[in-house]
Design a protein around this motif. Sequence first.
Motif, PDB file in Angstrom:
ATOM      1  N   LEU A  28      -4.800  -7.350  -7.009  1.00  0.00           N
ATOM      2  CA  LEU A  28      -4.648  -8.045  -8.289  1.00  0.00           C
ATOM      3  C   LEU A  28      -3.253  -7.844  -8.861  1.00  0.00           C
ATOM      4  N   PHE A  29      -2.777  -6.601  -8.866  1.00  0.00           N
ATOM      5  CA  PHE A  29      -1.472  -6.320  -9.457  1.00  0.00           C
ATOM      6  C   PHE A  29      -0.332  -6.861  -8.600  1.00  0.00           C
ATOM      7  N   ALA A  30      -0.508  -6.865  -7.279  1.00  0.00           N
ATOM      8  CA  ALA A  30       0.506  -7.477  -6.411  1.00  0.00           C
ATOM      9  C   ALA A  30       0.577  -8.980  -6.677  1.00  0.00           C
ATOM     10  N   TRP A  31      -0.582  -9.605  -6.882  1.00  0.00           N
ATOM     11  CA  TRP A  31      -0.614 -11.035  -7.207  1.00  0.00           C
ATOM     12  C   TRP A  31       0.048 -11.303  -8.560  1.00  0.00           C
ATOM     13  N   LEU A  32      -0.216 -10.455  -9.543  1.00  0.00           N
ATOM     14  CA  LEU A  32       0.403 -10.614 -10.867  1.00  0.00           C
ATOM     15  C   LEU A  32       1.918 -10.452 -10.781  1.00  0.00           C
ATOM     16  N   ALA A  33       2.376  -9.498  -9.957  1.00  0.00           N
ATOM     17  CA  ALA A  33       3.815  -9.310  -9.784  1.00  0.00           C
ATOM     18  C   ALA A  33       4.442 -10.553  -9.178  1.00  0.00           C
ATOM     19  N   HIS A  34       3.799 -11.103  -8.153  1.00  0.00           N
ATOM     20  CA  HIS A  34       4.301 -12.330  -7.529  1.00  0.00           C
ATOM     21  C   HIS A  34       4.308 -13.482  -8.527  1.00  0.00           C
ATOM     22  N   LEU A  35       3.271 -13.548  -9.352  1.00  0.00           N
ATOM     23  CA  LEU A  35       3.188 -14.596 -10.376  1.00  0.00           C
ATOM     24  C   LEU A  35       4.324 -14.461 -11.384  1.00  0.00           C
ATOM     25  N   ALA A  36       4.734 -13.230 -11.649  1.00  0.00           N
ATOM     26  CA  ALA A  36       5.820 -12.980 -12.602  1.00  0.00           C
ATOM     27  C   ALA A  36       7.198 -13.204 -11.981  1.00  0.00           C
ATOM     28  N   GLY A  37       7.242 -13.497 -10.678  1.00  0.00           N
ATOM     29  CA  GLY A  37       8.530 -13.720 -10.019  1.00  0.00           C
ATOM     30  C   GLY A  37       9.124 -12.470  -9.413  1.00  0.00           C
ATOM     31  N   ALA A  38       8.350 -11.378  -9.399  1.00  0.00           N
ATOM     32  CA  ALA A  38       8.828 -10.114  -8.836  1.00  0.00           C
ATOM     33  C   ALA A  38       8.308  -9.953  -7.411  1.00  0.00           C
ATOM     34  N   PRO A  39       8.911  -9.067  -6.622  1.00  0.00           N
ATOM     35  CA  PRO A  39       8.339  -8.771  -5.302  1.00  0.00           C
ATOM     36  C   PRO A  39       6.924  -8.221  -5.461  1.00  0.00           C
ATOM     37  N   ALA A  40       6.014  -8.634  -4.594  1.00  0.00           N
ATOM     38  CA  ALA A  40       4.620  -8.195  -4.696  1.00  0.00           C
ATOM     39  C   ALA A  40       4.491  -6.676  -4.590  1.00  0.00           C
ATOM     40  N   LEU A  41       5.423  -6.036  -3.874  1.00  0.00           N
ATOM     41  CA  LEU A  41       5.343  -4.589  -3.711  1.00  0.00           C
ATOM     42  C   LEU A  41       5.450  -3.847  -5.045  1.00  0.00           C
ATOM     43  N   LEU A  42       6.120  -4.455  -6.059  1.00  0.00           N
ATOM     44  CA  LEU A  42       6.191  -3.826  -7.373  1.00  0.00           C
ATOM     45  C   LEU A  42       4.814  -3.778  -8.028  1.00  0.00           C
ATOM     46  N   GLY A  43       3.948  -4.731  -7.676  1.00  0.00           N
ATOM     47  CA  GLY A  43       2.579  -4.683  -8.166  1.00  0.00           C
ATOM     48  C   GLY A  43       1.828  -3.487  -7.616  1.00  0.00           C
ATOM     49  N   GLY A  44       2.007  -3.216  -6.309  1.00  0.00           N
ATOM     50  CA  GLY A  44       1.400  -2.041  -5.716  1.00  0.00           C
ATOM     51  C   GLY A  44       1.918  -0.761  -6.350  1.00  0.00           C
ATOM     52  N   LEU A  64       0.824  -1.202   0.000  1.00  0.00           N
ATOM     53  CA  LEU A  64       0.000   0.000   0.000  1.00  0.00           C
ATOM     54  C   LEU A  64       0.864   1.260   0.000  1.00  0.00           C
ATOM     55  N   LEU A  65       1.984   1.231   0.736  1.00  0.00           N
ATOM     56  CA  LEU A  65       2.885   2.387   0.743  1.00  0.00           C
ATOM     57  C   LEU A  65       3.462   2.624  -0.645  1.00  0.00           C
ATOM     58  N   LEU A  66       3.861   1.541  -1.323  1.00  0.00           N
ATOM     59  CA  LEU A  66       4.413   1.679  -2.673  1.00  0.00           C
ATOM     60  C   LEU A  66       3.350   2.136  -3.661  1.00  0.00           C
ATOM     61  N   PHE A  67       2.101   1.716  -3.431  1.00  0.00           N
ATOM     62  CA  PHE A  67       1.002   2.237  -4.249  1.00  0.00           C
ATOM     63  C   PHE A  67       0.905   3.746  -4.090  1.00  0.00           C
ATOM     64  N   SER A  68       0.945   4.223  -2.836  1.00  0.00           N
ATOM     65  CA  SER A  68       0.847   5.657  -2.569  1.00  0.00           C
ATOM     66  C   SER A  68       1.986   6.422  -3.246  1.00  0.00           C
ATOM     67  N   ILE A  69       3.199   5.866  -3.195  1.00  0.00           N
ATOM     68  CA  ILE A  69       4.349   6.520  -3.816  1.00  0.00           C
ATOM     69  C   ILE A  69       4.217   6.494  -5.339  1.00  0.00           C
ATOM     70  N   GLY A  70       3.757   5.357  -5.880  1.00  0.00           N
ATOM     71  CA  GLY A  70       3.573   5.254  -7.325  1.00  0.00           C
ATOM     72  C   GLY A  70       2.561   6.246  -7.847  1.00  0.00           C
ATOM     73  N   SER A  71       1.509   6.526  -7.061  1.00  0.00           N
ATOM     74  CA  SER A  71       0.471   7.459  -7.503  1.00  0.00           C
ATOM     75  C   SER A  71       0.989   8.885  -7.601  1.00  0.00           C
ATOM     76  N   GLU A  72       2.136   9.174  -6.985  1.00  0.00           N
ATOM     77  CA  GLU A  72       2.717  10.513  -7.030  1.00  0.00           C
ATOM     78  C   GLU A  72       3.990  10.551  -7.875  1.00  0.00           C
TER      79      GLU A  72
END
Length: 403
Positions: free
Chosen positions: A230-246, A66-74
Motif C-alpha cells: 500500500l505504501f509503495a503504491w502511495l509513494a508511486h502515486l505521489a511521484g516518488a520511487p516506490a522503494l520510499l514507500g517501503g 522489502l529491503l528498504l522496509f527492513s532498513i526503515g524498521s531499524e
Amino acid sequence: MPIDDLLIALFLILLLSRLLGETCQRFGWPVVVGEIAAGVLLGPSALGWLTPNPLLANIAELGIILLLFSIGSETSIKRLYHAGSQVLLVALIGIVLPLLFTGLAAFYWLSLPPFAALFYGCALTATSIGISLRVLKDAGQQQQHSSQIILGAAVADDIAGVILLSLLFSFATGAGFAPLPLLKLVLTLLVFLVFAPPLGRLLIYLLRFASGHAHNEGYEAVVMLALICLFAWLAHLAGAPALLGGFSAGLALSRQFVWPWQRYLQNPFAFTNKLEHAMQPLTEVFAPVFFVYVGISIDVSHLQLSGTDLLWLAGIVLLALAGKLLAGLAVQGPWRDKWLVGCAMIPRGEVGLVFAQFGQQLQIISTDIFTGLVLVIAITTLLGPLLLKTLLSHNNHSQKTPQ
C-alpha cells in the motif's frame, strides 16, 4: 514472460546468488558483490541465459522495497532529524560535484552536446540506497551515526533524482521548464515523507487490535506485506520511487519511532517485533533478486574499447568516485565517519541504470555512449561496497587491537 521461463529464471537467480554470495562472504567480500556478479554471469555480459524484462524488473523492485522496509524498521527518526543539516550538505555535495566533474568530462572528453553532457553528469549523481546499506546491515553498523547520515543523504538523492529526471524529461520532449508542476512534485514528495510514517503507525495499531480476532497462521506476514505494498503504491502515486514507500512503512514499524501522540498510545513493541520477524524471510528471498537484476542489466559483451577509450573511461570512473568521496568531508566527526559516508555514496546501481536507459530511449545519448555510461555505473556499483567493506574491516581490526 511464460511461466516456465519465469520459474527457471528464479531458480537460477536464487541459487547462483546464494552460492556466489556465500563465496564472497568466505573471502571477506560483501555478499552484494556476489549477487551482482551472479547477474553479470547469467546476463548478456557472459552466459546470456537471462535478459532484462518487465516481469523480472518488477520482482526485483519488490525486493528493494522489502529491503528498504527492513532498513526503515531499524532506523531512528530522532537520529535522522538531528543529522538533518549534515544529511542535506552531504546530499547536495554528492549531487553537485559528480554532476560538475563528469558532465564537464563528457562535454570535453567525449565531445557530447551540452544537453547530452548534462544528462550524462546527472546519471552519475545517483546513489543506490540499497547496496551500501546492505553492506552496513551485514556488518551490524546500521545504527551508527554515519549510517543515519548515509541513509538520509541517499533518500535525499533519490528525491533529487526524481526531480532531475522530471526536468530532463520536460526538456527532452520539448515541453521546456514548467516551475508549477515541478513545485507541486517537490511538495507532494515532502508531504508523503512527513505524513506516511505516522499514518503507518496508526494502521499498525489497528492491525494489532485485529490480530486478537485472527485465527490463521501467517497473519503478521500477510498484513505487513499488504501494508508495504500500500505504501509503495502511495509513494508511486505521489511521484516518488516506490522503494520510499517501503522505507516509510519500515519507519512506522521502528521501535525508535517518535511522534507527538506517543504519550497517549502505548508502544506496541511485542506486535511490531512479530511483524518484523515475519517479514525477514521474505526480505531474504526477494532482496537478492534486485541485486542480481542489476547485474543482468549490465551488458559489456559488445564493448570494443581502444586504449584511448580505456583512458577516458578510467578518468570518468575516478571523477565519479571523487565526487562522492568528497561529499563525505561534510560529515562532522572523525575521519572514519567521513570516509564511511563517502564510500557508501559511491554505488550508482539501479538509479544510475534508470537514468541511462531513459537517456537511450529518448535518444539523448547514443548506443556507444550508453554502453560506456553503463560500464561506469557497473564499476562504481562494484567498487563502492568493496571499499566500504574494506574500511569497515580495517576499523573493526583497529578496535580489536590492544593499545
